[in-house]
Design a protein around this motif. Sequence first.
Motif, PDB file in Angstrom:
ATOM      1  N   ASP A 100       0.864  -1.190   0.000  1.00  0.00           N
ATOM      2  CA  ASP A 100       0.000   0.000   0.000  1.00  0.00           C
ATOM      3  C   ASP A 100       0.892   1.229   0.000  1.00  0.00           C
ATOM      4  N   LEU A 101       0.386   2.340  -0.529  1.00  0.00           N
ATOM      5  CA  LEU A 101       1.100   3.613  -0.440  1.00  0.00           C
ATOM      6  C   LEU A 101       0.109   4.754  -0.500  1.00  0.00           C
ATOM      7  N   GLU A 102       0.526   5.875   0.088  1.00  0.00           N
ATOM      8  CA  GLU A 102      -0.323   7.070   0.138  1.00  0.00           C
ATOM      9  C   GLU A 102       0.552   8.308   0.147  1.00  0.00           C
ATOM     10  N   ASP A 103       0.097   9.336  -0.536  1.00  0.00           N
ATOM     11  CA  ASP A 103       0.775  10.632  -0.511  1.00  0.00           C
ATOM     12  C   ASP A 103       0.269  11.385   0.713  1.00  0.00           C
ATOM     13  N   VAL A 104       1.062  11.376   1.790  1.00  0.00           N
ATOM     14  CA  VAL A 104       0.612  11.978   3.042  1.00  0.00           C
ATOM     15  C   VAL A 104       0.802  13.487   3.072  1.00  0.00           C
ATOM     16  N   GLN A 111      -7.602  14.287  -2.103  1.00  0.00           N
ATOM     17  CA  GLN A 111      -7.403  13.133  -2.979  1.00  0.00           C
ATOM     18  C   GLN A 111      -8.740  12.533  -3.407  1.00  0.00           C
ATOM     19  N   VAL A 112      -9.714  12.507  -2.491  1.00  0.00           N
ATOM     20  CA  VAL A 112     -11.056  12.010  -2.824  1.00  0.00           C
ATOM     21  C   VAL A 112     -11.683  12.856  -3.914  1.00  0.00           C
ATOM     22  N   GLU A 113     -11.606  14.184  -3.747  1.00  0.00           N
ATOM     23  CA  GLU A 113     -12.212  15.084  -4.728  1.00  0.00           C
ATOM     24  C   GLU A 113     -11.569  14.925  -6.103  1.00  0.00           C
ATOM     25  N   GLU A 114     -10.242  14.740  -6.125  1.00  0.00           N
ATOM     26  CA  GLU A 114      -9.560  14.551  -7.404  1.00  0.00           C
ATOM     27  C   GLU A 114     -10.008  13.258  -8.076  1.00  0.00           C
ATOM     28  N   SER A 149       6.348  15.997  -2.473  1.00  0.00           N
ATOM     29  CA  SER A 149       5.449  14.981  -1.923  1.00  0.00           C
ATOM     30  C   SER A 149       6.187  14.099  -0.919  1.00  0.00           C
ATOM     31  N   THR A 150       5.421  13.528  -0.003  1.00  0.00           N
ATOM     32  CA  THR A 150       5.950  12.560   0.953  1.00  0.00           C
ATOM     33  C   THR A 150       5.021  11.357   0.952  1.00  0.00           C
ATOM     34  N   HIS A 151       5.585  10.175   0.755  1.00  0.00           N
ATOM     35  CA  HIS A 151       4.771   8.974   0.645  1.00  0.00           C
ATOM     36  C   HIS A 151       5.011   8.028   1.818  1.00  0.00           C
ATOM     37  N   LYS A 152       3.918   7.457   2.286  1.00  0.00           N
ATOM     38  CA  LYS A 152       3.960   6.433   3.322  1.00  0.00           C
ATOM     39  C   LYS A 152       3.557   5.110   2.690  1.00  0.00           C
ATOM     40  N   LEU A 153       4.317   4.057   2.951  1.00  0.00           N
ATOM     41  CA  LEU A 153       4.073   2.760   2.352  1.00  0.00           C
ATOM     42  C   LEU A 153       3.888   1.693   3.427  1.00  0.00           C
ATOM     43  N   VAL A 154       3.161   0.655   3.071  1.00  0.00           N
ATOM     44  CA  VAL A 154       3.173  -0.585   3.833  1.00  0.00           C
ATOM     45  C   VAL A 154       3.946  -1.580   2.983  1.00  0.00           C
ATOM     46  N   VAL A 155       4.990  -2.156   3.554  1.00  0.00           N
ATOM     47  CA  VAL A 155       5.826  -3.103   2.820  1.00  0.00           C
ATOM     48  C   VAL A 155       5.855  -4.440   3.544  1.00  0.00           C
ATOM     49  N   GLN A 156       6.224  -5.473   2.798  1.00  0.00           N
ATOM     50  CA  GLN A 156       6.246  -6.833   3.344  1.00  0.00           C
ATOM     51  C   GLN A 156       7.510  -7.545   2.874  1.00  0.00           C
ATOM     52  N   ASP A 157       8.152  -8.284   3.781  1.00  0.00           N
ATOM     53  CA  ASP A 157       9.354  -9.017   3.387  1.00  0.00           C
ATOM     54  C   ASP A 157       9.001 -10.437   2.953  1.00  0.00           C
ATOM     55  N   CYS A 158      10.018 -11.220   2.618  1.00  0.00           N
ATOM     56  CA  CYS A 158       9.781 -12.559   2.083  1.00  0.00           C
ATOM     57  C   CYS A 158       9.261 -13.541   3.124  1.00  0.00           C
ATOM     58  N   ARG A 173      11.137   7.431  -7.882  1.00  0.00           N
ATOM     59  CA  ARG A 173      10.323   6.346  -8.439  1.00  0.00           C
ATOM     60  C   ARG A 173       9.209   5.886  -7.505  1.00  0.00           C
ATOM     61  N   ILE A 174       9.077   6.526  -6.348  1.00  0.00           N
ATOM     62  CA  ILE A 174       7.990   6.199  -5.431  1.00  0.00           C
ATOM     63  C   ILE A 174       6.927   7.278  -5.535  1.00  0.00           C
ATOM     64  N   ALA A 175       5.749   6.901  -5.992  1.00  0.00           N
ATOM     65  CA  ALA A 175       4.632   7.838  -6.124  1.00  0.00           C
ATOM     66  C   ALA A 175       3.388   7.072  -6.534  1.00  0.00           C
ATOM     67  N   VAL A 176       2.230   7.589  -6.145  1.00  0.00           N
ATOM     68  CA  VAL A 176       0.975   7.042  -6.642  1.00  0.00           C
ATOM     69  C   VAL A 176       0.933   7.310  -8.139  1.00  0.00           C
ATOM     70  N   GLY A 177       0.794   6.257  -8.918  1.00  0.00           N
ATOM     71  CA  GLY A 177       0.838   6.410 -10.366  1.00  0.00           C
ATOM     72  C   GLY A 177       2.155   5.948 -10.953  1.00  0.00           C
ATOM     73  N   LYS A 178       3.187   5.861 -10.128  1.00  0.00           N
ATOM     74  CA  LYS A 178       4.473   5.327 -10.565  1.00  0.00           C
ATOM     75  C   LYS A 178       4.738   3.968  -9.930  1.00  0.00           C
ATOM     76  N   THR A 179       4.470   3.878  -8.635  1.00  0.00           N
ATOM     77  CA  THR A 179       4.744   2.648  -7.891  1.00  0.00           C
ATOM     78  C   THR A 179       3.557   1.702  -8.008  1.00  0.00           C
TER      79      THR A 179
END
Length: 239
Positions: A100-104, A111-114, A149-158, A173-179
């Motif tokens: 998951d990721l979000e532009d915080v 973001q909803v309106e957009e 922009s500043t992005h918050k992610l949820v990441v998971q390991d193997c 390379r981290i952004a909504v629309g890129k990642t």
Amino acid sequence: METARHLQTSLSSQSIPTPSLQWLSDLVSSRSQRTTAPPPPLASLLATARARLLAADLTTPGLLDAGYASAHALPEGLQLSGVTRRESRLPHDVVVQVLDLEDVSRSRWEQVEELEAIQRGEGTRGREVIRLPEQRQQRQGQSAGGKNSTHKLVVQDCKGQKAYALELKRVDRIAVGKTSIGEKILLKAGTTVARGVLMLEPGQCVVLGGKVEAWHRAWVDGRLARLKEAAAADGAESG
């Protein structure tokens, strides 16, 4: 098996997760059985292995070499919550996939309106409402983050462990629309961990690419609903 060993050596030199010999052997066998022609060249097999690996769920049993998986997992105890240690550093390289990721740096209502405007086929230029081309409507509001922009992610390991990650400095390379959801990221040894949150900066993380198609589609389809729910909760708390 010899071909699989060559592939494993080549892949391990590219900083991407190292697959198991059995997984590579199965790949080689499946490619060879499709035709009576000579086996595909090593370069072709290497490209196929890389693409399939980056499109796979890292937690899939038998996907990764056991030694690699053990050496590239998040430290024990680094979870989504409950970490009180103020600051530490990753002791070794860690490979993760994005859940998951979000532009915080932007409000959730913004973001909803957009998203709602783009679903209607509208955008804004100053105070003017304009109709967006069909290609932009299909993006469903996934505008790439700007330099501030500043992005918050949820990441998971193997191993399936999950953690939060936050941009300390902008990673292009981290952004909504890129990642993409399921995209793989290599976190280098020495990456700062502040109260359980992985702090991302260009010199310490390598975006490897990839996408788990089913995850990404579900994330895009549910994004507007999740943002509305979170924005409503924010409003209730502030009220």
